[in-house]
Design an enzyme around this catalytic site. Sequence first.
Site, short mmCIF file in Angstrom:
data_model
loop_
_atom_site.label_atom_id
_atom_site.label_comp_id
_atom_site.label_asym_id
_atom_site.label_seq_id
_atom_site.Cartn_x
_atom_site.Cartn_y
_atom_site.Cartn_z
N TYR A 53 1.14 -1.09 -0.52
CA TYR A 53 0.18 0.31 0.30
C TYR A 53 0.98 1.13 0.28
O TYR A 53 1.68 1.41 0.80
CB TYR A 53 -0.74 -0.17 1.43
CG TYR A 53 -2.40 0.70 1.30
CD1 TYR A 53 -2.89 -0.15 0.53
CD2 TYR A 53 -2.51 2.08 1.73
CE1 TYR A 53 -4.36 1.20 0.16
CE2 TYR A 53 -3.45 2.48 1.95
CZ TYR A 53 -4.61 2.21 0.94
OH TYR A 53 -6.01 2.53 0.57
N TYR A 65 -11.70 2.00 -8.47
CA TYR A 65 -11.75 1.76 -6.60
C TYR A 65 -11.39 0.10 -5.86
O TYR A 65 -10.28 0.64 -4.86
CB TYR A 65 -12.83 2.44 -5.96
CG TYR A 65 -13.43 1.53 -5.81
CD1 TYR A 65 -14.53 1.17 -7.10
CD2 TYR A 65 -13.77 0.90 -4.71
CE1 TYR A 65 -15.99 0.52 -6.95
CE2 TYR A 65 -15.25 0.16 -4.75
CZ TYR A 65 -15.99 -0.29 -5.97
OH TYR A 65 -16.69 -1.52 -4.88
#
Lengths: 374, 374
Positions: free
Chosen positions: A95, A286
């Site tokens: 991430y 997304y």
Amino acid sequence: MAVARTVVVKAVNAGLWSLQRSRSRSLQQAQTVRALSAIMSPPSKAVVYEHHGPPDSVTRLIELSPVEVKENQVCVKMLASPINPSDINRIEGVYPVRPQVPAVGGYEGVGEVYSVGSAVTGLSAGDLVIPSPPSSGTWQTYVVKDQDMWHKISKDSPIEYAATVTVNPLTALRMLEDFVTLNSGDSIVQNGATSIVGQCVIQLARFRGIHSINIIRDRAGSDEVKERLKALGADEVFTESQLEVKNVKGLLSNIPEPTLGFNCIGGNAASLVLKFLRQGGTMVTYGGMSKKPITVSTSLFIFKDLSLRGFWLQKWLSADKAKECRDMVDYLLCLAQEGKLKYEMELVPFDNFRTALDKALGKLGSQPKQVIKF
Amino acid sequence: MAVARTVVVKAVNAGLWSLQRSRSRSLQQAQTVRALSAIMSPPSKAVVYEHHGPPDSVTRLIELSPVEVKENQVCVKMLASPINPSDINRIEGVYPVRPQVPAVGGYEGVGEVYSVGSAVTGLSAGDLVIPSPPSSGTWQTYVVKDQDMWHKISKDSPIEYAATVTVNPLTALRMLEDFVTLNSGDSIVQNGATSIVGQCVIQLARFRGIHSINIIRDRAGSDEVKERLKALGADEVFTESQLEVKNVKGLLSNIPEPTLGFNCIGGNAASLVLKFLRQGGTMVTYGGMSKKPITVSTSLFIFKDLSLRGFWLQKWLSADKAKECRDMVDYLLCLAQEGKLKYEMELVPFDNFRTALDKALGKLGSQPKQVIKF
């Protein structure tokens, strides 16, 4: 939590020692300076990782020593916190925004104020609060943060919704606002419709008179899934295989071609969203659950004038958007409290964290959102 | 044009008969009603196709009978007209907007007014004109259209630039304006930099103080191509193979990361444009020369916040944009006349149309833009 104590010992011998040591050092300092006046948190049971890697091998359940609750800080007894895909990505180290290791897992959640520092106003023991904007470290029994980091919510808020409102429902809300001006009667299309974001999109769109066209995977029980989504307000639900036709728009009855699409899967499932979009439409990505890229023909850009964009909630979680973010959270929680916004979750006792993690990792097939209950 | 007469006979026996018949019928009617007052065009040699298909097999060079020049019409003796990729796509039948067959090929060009109808004002014999907005049927020696369809340009305009200004240079100009606000000092990246659009992008960007990063194919003579593009104002020129590195941005010296990219190729060449783009950047696709799709990872949308859009000049060629379109054409022709906007072309006599078409179809390797000279 049978293994907790053993793990503590191992953890202290490893990299976590520094984390604990700094807690201990600040504790000693606090004791020296403020003597008996210092308020301490209880010890906290936490899911911690020392290195990035596969979450089921790098996370450890340990007990952290008490820490001082400084004068402008609030100690919160956590009640519930979900395991989101982004939590897993943070642990994996893939991430873009991630805490320094060693770190406590989790990013959103809900808790009850346990104790407050002497300078704290506006919050007192028993208040229901969420970290807002959300921040790392919610997978533990007690969290200490500055008072500004906590947002007091209605005591009537359903705990599991309060724990999960900031990431997925907020994503759905923003995606319906940030890209295309939608009017009542318009329609949207999405894949991954059974995800929490997907379920919220259906309901939030419905409130605004916007039709939703929903794409789900082919699997046993898909008819039942369709019925569940339709009960939430979905206008159309198709499995991917139903859409392997030339003219998908011929499948729509009395719904205009969608001007906006949401993709959280990639690969063929993204192409199916594109197939539905009207001239000049926009697809917002997304998520990428299939780990496959998005492939688009040149003519869809030139002649169909499609736009492809991305959505990352992070930009709504900055300090300068804190007020807006909290207003939206209140709105969503109000809907949840009234039963107008709902989605499937499985509440799991903290002691069963390992199983919940395995479920969240997809090791046990399709599962509802796992929410840890402390 | 040795084969012209033979082809005429064949064509009249085939579907083109109806086209010629309607011309003959209107001619007869005109003769009846207006007797000797009717102005007629000369017969016109034209590249015509009766069916959609491969341009080298479906096009025929024929002679069309004279047609009446009505009172508000203008007959133009064509001087030059290019073979653009979109002309080829129209003949192939794969272009979304295409004339009904049988049709005369070509879409833009330049000519000289030959005769005008009795009600025409503002145009007279000898004026240099272009069809603006462009419209089908420029591959013939005489074109008759309503006066409103013609835009008078400066007699000093270089013929080959006047013939080609409306499609490619206008695309470059609009793409630099329509997607991202660029300021002096910013940069753009593009593949297909040797195309006319590519060459125009380099020069038009340069006038505005915008740096250009250019990607070209690996081929013999690429060093020479690089020098040519740099002479036009390119800041950086890379072959695709030079960009097979992890950090392409490390290759840039003193140029900011580009916020806007142009893609006319697709496949890997499109991915290379994406590699250069800065956070939040936009890639605009306006062609697909490789016939390969564009493939994008999920994370480029979510975390790098890239937008993918498409550009089609068609939206700038509608009647309601005619004035703007003509103003831009004048601006571009002014630059060309001053030698500030240039690009490679090959002027080809109409008699050599077949060879020019083969070159435009890529059957003879990389070739400059083919412009028919009538």
